[in-house]
Design an enzyme around this catalytic site. Structure first.
Site, PDB file in Angstrom:
ATOM      1  N   ALA A  72      92.670 -17.907  74.256  1.00  0.00           N
ATOM      2  CA  ALA A  72      91.506 -17.105  73.835  1.00  0.00           C
ATOM      3  C   ALA A  72      91.588 -16.619  72.309  1.00  0.00           C
ATOM      4  CB  ALA A  72      91.573 -15.779  74.700  1.00  0.00           C
ATOM      5  N   GLY A 117      94.613 -18.798  77.166  1.00  0.00           N
ATOM      6  CA  GLY A 117      93.030 -19.434  77.839  1.00  0.00           C
ATOM      7  C   GLY A 117      93.023 -20.748  78.049  1.00  0.00           C
ATOM      8  N   GLU A 120      94.645 -21.607  81.034  1.00  0.00           N
ATOM      9  CA  GLU A 120      93.510 -21.332  82.128  1.00  0.00           C
ATOM     10  C   GLU A 120      92.321 -22.296  82.370  1.00  0.00           C
ATOM     11  OE1 GLU A 120      93.581 -17.157  80.504  1.00  0.00           O
ATOM     12  OE2 GLU A 120      94.164 -16.468  82.469  1.00  0.00           O
ATOM     13  N   GLU A 140     100.670 -14.562  76.501  1.00  0.00           N
ATOM     14  CA  GLU A 140     100.030 -13.253  76.292  1.00  0.00           C
ATOM     15  C   GLU A 140     100.805 -12.159  76.417  1.00  0.00           C
ATOM     16  OE1 GLU A 140      99.238 -15.680  78.623  1.00  0.00           O
ATOM     17  OE2 GLU A 140      96.960 -16.280  78.532  1.00  0.00           O
TER      18      GLU A 140
HETATM   19  N1  COA Z   1      92.784 -17.290  68.340  1.00  0.00           N
HETATM   20  C1  COA Z   1      92.439 -17.231  67.031  1.00  0.00           C
HETATM   21  N2  COA Z   1      92.790 -17.946  65.982  1.00  0.00           N
HETATM   22  C2  COA Z   1      93.627 -18.998  66.505  1.00  0.00           C
HETATM   23  C3  COA Z   1      94.419 -19.037  67.758  1.00  0.00           C
HETATM   24  C4  COA Z   1      93.937 -18.265  68.684  1.00  0.00           C
HETATM   25  N3  COA Z   1      94.539 -18.187  69.999  1.00  0.00           N
HETATM   26  N4  COA Z   1      95.277 -19.842  67.630  1.00  0.00           N
HETATM   27  C5  COA Z   1      95.197 -20.572  66.337  1.00  0.00           C
HETATM   28  N5  COA Z   1      94.266 -19.840  65.547  1.00  0.00           N
HETATM   29  C6  COA Z   1      93.934 -20.298  64.321  1.00  0.00           C
HETATM   30  C7  COA Z   1      95.226 -19.766  63.287  1.00  0.00           C
HETATM   31  O1  COA Z   1      94.708 -18.159  62.976  1.00  0.00           O
HETATM   32  C8  COA Z   1      94.656 -20.690  61.970  1.00  0.00           C
HETATM   33  O2  COA Z   1      93.544 -20.154  61.489  1.00  0.00           O
HETATM   34  P1  COA Z   1      93.387 -19.831  59.850  1.00  0.00           P
HETATM   35  O3  COA Z   1      93.723 -21.339  59.283  1.00  0.00           O
HETATM   36  O4  COA Z   1      92.083 -19.172  59.591  1.00  0.00           O
HETATM   37  O5  COA Z   1      94.587 -19.012  59.398  1.00  0.00           O
HETATM   38  C9  COA Z   1      94.328 -21.863  62.980  1.00  0.00           C
HETATM   39  O6  COA Z   1      93.938 -21.413  64.053  1.00  0.00           O
HETATM   40  C10 COA Z   1      95.172 -22.855  62.645  1.00  0.00           C
HETATM   41  O7  COA Z   1      96.448 -22.218  63.514  1.00  0.00           O
HETATM   42  P2  COA Z   1      98.088 -22.149  62.922  1.00  0.00           P
HETATM   43  O8  COA Z   1      98.768 -20.981  63.570  1.00  0.00           O
HETATM   44  O9  COA Z   1      97.923 -22.173  61.356  1.00  0.00           O
HETATM   45  O10 COA Z   1      98.556 -23.813  63.411  1.00  0.00           O
HETATM   46  P3  COA Z   1     100.257 -23.878  63.658  1.00  0.00           P
HETATM   47  O11 COA Z   1     100.344 -25.310  64.066  1.00  0.00           O
HETATM   48  O12 COA Z   1     100.998 -23.229  62.659  1.00  0.00           O
HETATM   49  O13 COA Z   1     100.523 -23.143  64.987  1.00  0.00           O
HETATM   50  C11 COA Z   1     100.142 -22.323  67.468  1.00  0.00           C
HETATM   51  C12 COA Z   1      99.851 -23.339  66.290  1.00  0.00           C
HETATM   52  C13 COA Z   1      99.366 -22.768  68.545  1.00  0.00           C
HETATM   53  C14 COA Z   1     101.554 -22.112  67.529  1.00  0.00           C
HETATM   54  C15 COA Z   1      99.694 -20.831  66.881  1.00  0.00           C
HETATM   55  O14 COA Z   1      98.530 -21.245  66.206  1.00  0.00           O
HETATM   56  C16 COA Z   1      99.487 -19.889  67.729  1.00  0.00           C
HETATM   57  O15 COA Z   1     100.560 -19.349  68.151  1.00  0.00           O
HETATM   58  N6  COA Z   1      98.252 -19.399  68.434  1.00  0.00           N
HETATM   59  C17 COA Z   1      98.244 -18.395  69.296  1.00  0.00           C
HETATM   60  C18 COA Z   1      98.514 -18.730  70.674  1.00  0.00           C
HETATM   61  C19 COA Z   1      98.603 -17.756  71.886  1.00  0.00           C
HETATM   62  O16 COA Z   1      99.236 -16.692  71.592  1.00  0.00           O
HETATM   63  N7  COA Z   1      97.564 -17.886  72.544  1.00  0.00           N
HETATM   64  C20 COA Z   1      97.157 -16.822  73.581  1.00  0.00           C
HETATM   65  C21 COA Z   1      96.107 -15.914  73.141  1.00  0.00           C
HETATM   66  S1  COA Z   1      95.722 -14.688  74.221  1.00  0.00           S
END
Ligand code: COA
Length: 267
Positions: A72, A117, A120, A140
């Site tokens: 999400a 999500g 999900e 989460e």
């Molecule tokens: N919500 C909002 N933005 C998100 C996102 C999310 N769930 N997941 C990734 N993004 C965004 C990042 O903020 C970044 O944006 P920016 O370039 O404007 O800073 C962009 O997507 C790329 O993500 P980044 O973190 O730089 O890529 P990465 O390869 O280094 O890491 C993940 C990938 C998936 C490990 C990391 O993005 C992450 O942990 N995301 C959240 C996962 C999560 O907790 N999901 C559950 C949410 S309830």
């Protein structure tokens, strides 16, 4: 026949012979699911359920090479109060349920991260295939929240309570595609470069089947998830009987006995 609706963050493209490809299209945010994406998925489900089309199978994937959906969208969530968060969860659940129950098979082609999500959404699909590079997780609780789009229930049903609890309660754990396959979360794994071609092939195979039987089978299995064994058997017998009112069921049975290929008309 109606045209598909116009979506905000979903590309929707015809792949011929009844198969369409839906792509969650926010690659710069790793396809993070804001309320509009959930709404798009619900509207896709409602359109498929309407039967005002000739779509027989949908493949759902994420734009870009990195993510199916990385969860999400944390940005809008960070602004929510309790009431808005509950409403967001209810809406996300409703949209994914509409997709799950639409009667048209929707196959997730998980091309990268399926976190939170994202996982999900994949679990609300009828079948799931993953790229060998894909990763699955429910992180989460690391953020002080819990899955809110039907994740607890669907994960328990797909992989069992022990594995589900571990994935949700230990948010540093991510499953590789091979682990997801071993635990029953996905139906198959393909090399990343071949994923979409292979899943579209599977979709075309399913699209050749008599779709009233496919819809009835999905319906019985969906109902079976929540119902008692007696209710499930009752629904199964009813839907089994209903199919004998269709031309296609008689065609399929006769074709076997007459040693010929069936020719289905969708009625
Ligand atoms: N919500 C909002 N933005 C998100 C996102 C999310 N769930 N997941 C990734 N993004 C965004 C990042 O903020 C970044 O944006 P920016 O370039 O404007 O800073 C962009 O997507 C790329 O993500 P980044 O973190 O730089 O890529 P990465 O390869 O280094 O890491 C993940 C990938 C998936 C490990 C990391 O993005 C992450 O942990 N995301 C959240 C996962 C999560 O907790 N999901 C559950 C949410 S309830």
């Amino acid at each position: 026949m109606q045209q598909p609706p116009t979506f905000t963050h979903l590309l929707f493209e015809n792949q011929d012979k009844g198969v369409w490809l839906a792509t969650i299209n926010r690659p710069d945010k790793l396809n993070a699911l804001n309320p509009d994406v959930f709404k798009d998925l619900g509207e896709l489900g409602a359109f498929l359920e309407s039967k005002e089309h000739s779509i027989r199978c949908v493949v759902l994937t994420g734009a870009g090479a990195k993510a199916f959906a990385a969860g999400a969208d944390i940005g809008p969530m960070a602004e929510m109060n309790s009431k808005l968060a509950e409403a967001f969860s209810r809406k996300a659940q409703e949209h994914l349920r509409t997709l799950e129950y639409c009667g048209v098979p929707v196959i997730a082609a998980v091309n990268g991260f399926a976190f939170g999500g994202g996982n999900e959404v994949a679990m609300a699909c009828t079948l799931r295939y993953a790229a060998d590079t894909a990763k699955f997780g429910q992180p989460e609780v690391k953020l002080g929240i819990i899955p809110g789009a039907g994740g607890h229930d669907r994960l328990i049903r797909l992989v069992g309570p022990g594995k589900a609890r571990e994935l949700i309660l230990r948010p540093e754990i991510f499953w590789t595609a091979e682990q997801a396959l071993a635990f029953g979360l996905v139906n198959g794994v393909f090399p990343a470069a071949d994923l979409l071609t292979k899943v579209i092939e599977i979709a075309h195979e399913i699209a050749t089947r008599p779709h009233l039987a496919i819809t009835a089978a999905i319906d019985v299995m969906n109902e079976g998830q929540g119902g008692s064994p007696c209710e499930v058997m009752e629904n199964e017998a009813r839907r089994f009987g209903d199919l004998f009112n269709t031309v296609d069921a008689h065609e399929g049975l006769s074709a076997f006995l007459e040693k010929r290929q069936p020719s289905y008309i969708g009625a």
